[in-house]
Design a protein around this motif. Structure first.
Motif, PDB file in Angstrom:
ATOM      1  N   ASP A   1       0.764  -1.278   0.016  1.00 32.15           N
ATOM      2  CA  ASP A   1       0.017  -0.188  -0.108  1.00 32.15           C
ATOM      3  C   ASP A   1       0.896   1.189  -0.086  1.00 32.15           C
ATOM      4  O   ASP A   1       0.690   2.219  -0.677  1.00 32.15           O
TER       5      ASP A   1
ATOM      6  N   SER B   1       2.406   1.848  -3.428  1.00 31.93           N
ATOM      7  CA  SER B   1       1.440   2.465  -4.461  1.00 31.93           C
ATOM      8  C   SER B   1       1.504   3.686  -4.252  1.00 31.93           C
ATOM      9  O   SER B   1       1.048   4.401  -5.203  1.00 31.93           O
ATOM     10  N   GLN B   2       1.243   4.357  -3.077  1.00 31.40           N
ATOM     11  CA  GLN B   2       1.095   5.654  -2.688  1.00 31.40           C
ATOM     12  C   GLN B   2       2.353   6.406  -3.269  1.00 31.40           C
ATOM     13  O   GLN B   2       2.446   7.493  -4.027  1.00 31.40           O
ATOM     14  N   TRP B   3       3.510   5.774  -3.065  1.00 29.84           N
ATOM     15  CA  TRP B   3       4.919   6.450  -3.335  1.00 29.84           C
ATOM     16  C   TRP B   3       4.940   6.372  -5.132  1.00 29.84           C
ATOM     17  O   TRP B   3       5.226   7.577  -5.477  1.00 29.84           O
ATOM     18  N   GLN B   4       4.553   5.282  -5.572  1.00 28.75           N
ATOM     19  CA  GLN B   4       4.571   5.364  -7.187  1.00 28.75           C
ATOM     20  C   GLN B   4       3.534   6.463  -7.713  1.00 28.75           C
ATOM     21  O   GLN B   4       4.295   6.970  -8.603  1.00 28.75           O
ATOM     22  N   ASP B   5       2.574   6.820  -7.155  1.00 27.49           N
ATOM     23  CA  ASP B   5       1.384   7.545  -7.634  1.00 27.49           C
ATOM     24  C   ASP B   5       2.068   9.009  -7.491  1.00 27.49           C
ATOM     25  O   ASP B   5       2.076   9.794  -8.309  1.00 27.49           O
ATOM     26  N   ASP B   6       2.859   9.306  -6.333  1.00 27.72           N
ATOM     27  CA  ASP B   6       3.515  10.495  -6.058  1.00 27.72           C
ATOM     28  C   ASP B   6       4.540  11.075  -7.021  1.00 27.72           C
ATOM     29  O   ASP B   6       4.910  12.011  -7.432  1.00 27.72           O
TER      30      ASP B   6
ATOM     31  N   GLN C   1       1.164   2.522 -10.769  1.00 28.48           N
ATOM     32  CA  GLN C   1       0.879   1.982  -9.195  1.00 28.48           C
ATOM     33  C   GLN C   1       0.828   0.654  -9.309  1.00 28.48           C
ATOM     34  O   GLN C   1      -0.519   0.082  -9.494  1.00 28.48           O
ATOM     35  N   SER C   2       1.973  -0.234  -9.041  1.00 34.17           N
ATOM     36  CA  SER C   2       1.478  -1.720  -9.060  1.00 34.17           C
ATOM     37  C   SER C   2       1.784  -2.485  -7.824  1.00 34.17           C
ATOM     38  O   SER C   2       1.179  -3.248  -7.355  1.00 34.17           O
ATOM     39  N   GLY C   3       2.222  -1.298  -6.787  1.00 30.29           N
ATOM     40  CA  GLY C   3       2.179  -2.005  -5.422  1.00 30.29           C
ATOM     41  C   GLY C   3       3.549  -2.898  -5.208  1.00 30.29           C
ATOM     42  O   GLY C   3       3.897  -3.345  -4.122  1.00 30.29           O
TER      43      GLY C   3
END
Length: 362
Positions: A157, A160-165, A170-172
């Motif tokens: 989780d 995923s938040q970091w990838q979005d930022d 967003q693969s997790g």
């Protein structure tokens, strides 16, 4: 000429001779007075000052050449394939959470750790690389992360938040090439490829260093005895500023300046020595520069010293110093020890710290 005229001429000549003698005598007196007055000092004469005997450590140093540079140089390589679409410029600083480069517009983000990224990470993985990933995510402000080696659903989780930022899919899961681990922030020393190049995993991308300046010395093996770990050294910068440093590493493998099979009388071999600066900020105006490094050749502790110019050579051999007391001045014979930095180690009867001595000056 009449007898009267001859007599007058003779008298005149006598008077001139007498006057000339008087002028010469007066001139001589004037010269003597001038020579003995305080208005001028004869060439080659000496004046004097005084100083006190001090008790201190005395260090004799041998100067060798070194190079001021940034520490921990290394090359970073690509861990994915594609076209280089962005690359950090020379001299730029990259901190945790920022991109080093982009391949196919996908960021390679810097994180801190001693274990290099060598695999993709997803739920169920365990290991030191997972632990350091989680520590980095915590430092970047992401919550719900345990302090262990397990990649859990909570880890996914946060990833995923970091990838979005940062603009990653967003693969997790963290795929190989999305994160580059180094021990700390880096400074880009040079680009090893260019935007538009097509690269494969393992392709050199950037040459980087730490932000900390150090001094590298290629020390001749004949001077190897001068280098001791943790020993204090003097470093002279290009502007003449002296700063202190300490030897933090001494290489054990010597290298030669001769081509293979061409050893000769002029061949020299060296070992690498690293000096860490006590205050590296004092050298911040240089990225790289030649410096002088003063290594300790000899050291004595808690000895009595005077300026070398206070020594007086005795006719019978040896040295003395002229000591001033409340009542008189006297020469005291001394034994000398180490000479260094304009000072000399001395010992002698009645010599102690604070003793006033004469220092002749030209």
């Amino acid at each position: 000429m009449a007898d009267g005229e001859k007599a007058n001429a003779k008298t005149t000549r006598n008077r001139l001779i007498i006057i000339g003698i008087i002028i010469a005598v007066v001139a001589s007196v004037v010269v003597i007075i001038a020579a003995t007055s305080g208005d001028s000092e004869p060439a080659g004469s000496f004046s004097e000052s005084t100083t006190e005997v001090t008790q201190q450590d005395l260090v004799d140093r041998e100067t060798v050449s070194g190079t001021l540079q940034f520490s921990d140089a290394q090359d970073l390589v690509a861990q994915s394939s594609g076209t280089v679409t962005s690359l950090r410029s020379d001299g730029s600083k990259v901190v945790r959470g920022k991109a080093l480069w982009r391949i196919n517009q996908q960021r390679a983000v810097l994180m801190f750790g001693s274990v290099p990224a060598y695999r993709s990470m997803s739920v169920g993985n365990r290991g030191a690389d997972v632990n350091q990933l989680k520590k980095n995510l915590k430092k970047l402000g992401y919550k719900g992360l345990s302090n262990d080696n397990s990649f859990t659903s909570a880890t996914s989780d946060a990833v995923s938040q970091w990838q979005d930022d940062v603009g990653l899919p967003q693969s997790g899961s963290v795929f190989l090439g999305q994160v580059i681990f180094t021990p700390a922030s880096v400074r880009v020393a040079g680009q090893l490829t260019q935007v538009g190049s097509v690269v494969q995993p393992g392709a050199p991308m950037l040459s980087v260093t730490s932000q900390i300046r150090e001094v590298a010395v290629d020390l001749s093996t004949s001077d190897q005895s001068l280098a001791t770990l943790k020993e204090e050294v003097d470093v002279t910068l290009p502007d003449g500023t002296n700063i202190l440093g300490r030897i933090t590493s001494i290489g054990t493998v010597a290298t030669s300046n001769a081509a293979p099979g061409q050893q000769g009388a002029n061949t020299t071999s060296t070992i690498p020595v690293t000096v860490t600066l006590d205050r590296p900020g004092q050298a911040r105006q240089w990225d790289s520069a030649p410096v002088d490094v003063g290594l300790q050749a000899n050291r004595v502790s808690n000895v009595l010293t005077v300026p070398i110019s206070a020594l007086l050579a005795l006719a019978e051999g040896g040295y003395a110093i002229e000591v001033i007391t409340d009542t008189d001045r006297q020469l005291i014979a001394v034994d000398t020890g180490l000479f260094a930095d304009g000072q000399v180690e001395i010992s002698g009867a009645g010599i102690e710290p604070g003793t006033t001595v004469v220092v002749p000056t030209r």
